[in-house]
Motif scaffolding. Sequence first.
Motif, PDB file in Angstrom:
ATOM      1  N   ILE A  94       0.839  -1.200   0.000  1.00 22.22           N
ATOM      2  CA  ILE A  94       0.000   0.000   0.000  1.00 22.22           C
ATOM      3  C   ILE A  94       0.875   1.250   0.000  1.00 22.22           C
ATOM      4  O   ILE A  94       0.644   2.191  -0.761  1.00 22.22           O
ATOM      5  CB  ILE A  94      -0.970  -0.008   1.197  1.00 22.22           C
ATOM      6  N   GLU A  95       1.880   1.258   0.865  1.00 21.44           N
ATOM      7  CA  GLU A  95       2.774   2.415   0.947  1.00 21.44           C
ATOM      8  C   GLU A  95       3.498   2.648  -0.378  1.00 21.44           C
ATOM      9  O   GLU A  95       3.613   3.782  -0.838  1.00 21.44           O
ATOM     10  CB  GLU A  95       3.767   2.234   2.091  1.00 21.44           C
TER      11      GLU A  95
ATOM     12  N   GLU B 247      -7.114   5.373 -10.252  1.00 23.14           N
ATOM     13  CA  GLU B 247      -8.352   4.688  -9.850  1.00 23.14           C
ATOM     14  C   GLU B 247      -8.099   3.208  -9.606  1.00 23.14           C
ATOM     15  O   GLU B 247      -8.596   2.643  -8.639  1.00 23.14           O
ATOM     16  CB  GLU B 247      -9.449   4.862 -10.896  1.00 23.14           C
ATOM     17  N   ARG B 248      -7.348   2.575 -10.504  1.00 26.93           N
ATOM     18  CA  ARG B 248      -7.028   1.151 -10.339  1.00 26.93           C
ATOM     19  C   ARG B 248      -6.238   0.921  -9.059  1.00 26.93           C
ATOM     20  O   ARG B 248      -6.481  -0.045  -8.337  1.00 26.93           O
ATOM     21  CB  ARG B 248      -6.272   0.624 -11.555  1.00 26.93           C
ATOM     22  N   ILE B 249      -5.300   1.800  -8.784  1.00 25.23           N
ATOM     23  CA  ILE B 249      -4.481   1.666  -7.572  1.00 25.23           C
ATOM     24  C   ILE B 249      -5.361   1.828  -6.333  1.00 25.23           C
ATOM     25  O   ILE B 249      -5.243   1.060  -5.368  1.00 25.23           O
ATOM     26  CB  ILE B 249      -3.321   2.686  -7.581  1.00 25.23           C
ATOM     27  N   LYS B 250      -6.259   2.805  -6.355  1.00 24.50           N
ATOM     28  CA  LYS B 250      -7.165   3.014  -5.222  1.00 24.50           C
ATOM     29  C   LYS B 250      -8.039   1.782  -4.987  1.00 24.50           C
ATOM     30  O   LYS B 250      -8.245   1.367  -3.842  1.00 24.50           O
ATOM     31  CB  LYS B 250      -8.042   4.244  -5.455  1.00 24.50           C
ATOM     32  N   GLU B 251      -8.546   1.199  -6.068  1.00 22.03           N
ATOM     33  CA  GLU B 251      -9.372  -0.001  -5.947  1.00 22.03           C
ATOM     34  C   GLU B 251      -8.563  -1.165  -5.378  1.00 22.03           C
ATOM     35  O   GLU B 251      -9.046  -1.913  -4.524  1.00 22.03           O
ATOM     36  CB  GLU B 251      -9.957  -0.378  -7.300  1.00 22.03           C
TER      37      GLU B 251
ATOM     38  N   ASN C 180      -5.907  -0.929  -3.511  1.00 25.63           N
ATOM     39  CA  ASN C 180      -5.619  -0.654  -2.107  1.00 25.63           C
ATOM     40  C   ASN C 180      -6.824  -0.936  -1.216  1.00 25.63           C
ATOM     41  O   ASN C 180      -6.670  -1.396  -0.082  1.00 25.63           O
ATOM     42  CB  ASN C 180      -5.127   0.783  -1.917  1.00 25.63           C
ATOM     43  N   ALA C 181      -8.023  -0.688  -1.732  1.00 25.38           N
ATOM     44  CA  ALA C 181      -9.229  -1.014  -0.966  1.00 25.38           C
ATOM     45  C   ALA C 181      -9.291  -2.525  -0.720  1.00 25.38           C
ATOM     46  O   ALA C 181      -9.619  -2.967   0.389  1.00 25.38           O
ATOM     47  CB  ALA C 181     -10.471  -0.532  -1.696  1.00 25.38           C
ATOM     48  N   ARG C 182      -8.945  -3.307  -1.744  1.00 28.96           N
ATOM     49  CA  ARG C 182      -8.926  -4.772  -1.582  1.00 28.96           C
ATOM     50  C   ARG C 182      -7.819  -5.182  -0.604  1.00 28.96           C
ATOM     51  O   ARG C 182      -8.003  -6.104   0.202  1.00 28.96           O
ATOM     52  CB  ARG C 182      -8.738  -5.459  -2.934  1.00 28.96           C
ATOM     53  N   ARG C 183      -6.685  -4.503  -0.675  1.00 27.04           N
ATOM     54  CA  ARG C 183      -5.593  -4.794   0.254  1.00 27.04           C
ATOM     55  C   ARG C 183      -6.010  -4.513   1.696  1.00 27.04           C
ATOM     56  O   ARG C 183      -5.707  -5.290   2.610  1.00 27.04           O
ATOM     57  CB  ARG C 183      -4.349  -3.967  -0.097  1.00 27.04           C
ATOM     58  N   GLU C 184      -6.698  -3.399   1.910  1.00 28.89           N
ATOM     59  CA  GLU C 184      -7.143  -3.055   3.263  1.00 28.89           C
ATOM     60  C   GLU C 184      -8.142  -4.083   3.782  1.00 28.89           C
ATOM     61  O   GLU C 184      -8.121  -4.448   4.959  1.00 28.89           O
ATOM     62  CB  GLU C 184      -7.725  -1.646   3.279  1.00 28.89           C
TER      63      GLU C 184
END
Length: 77
Positions: A31-32, A47-51, A53-57
């Motif tokens: 994430i970092e 947008e892809r990275i944000k999505e 990261n949401a899955r990672r969280e």
Amino acid sequence: MSHHNTKPNPDNREDNVEKLQHMVQDTIQNIEASHETMKFASGQEKERIKEKNARREESIRDLRNEIKDEYQYQQKQ
């Protein structure tokens, strides 16, 4: 035709908490690192990275729940 006498591996859960904690740390590092990548990304890439990261969280939350379960299991042994 040969017949193999295969036995399943015993369930060894001794180091599961440690392995899960490493997985959480690796995911946090990903994430970092993605935040650095986002600085140079286009709108769609961001947008892809944000999505992702949401899955990672979500994975981190699930892993932390699994760590609690494993810890409780180990305390009973």
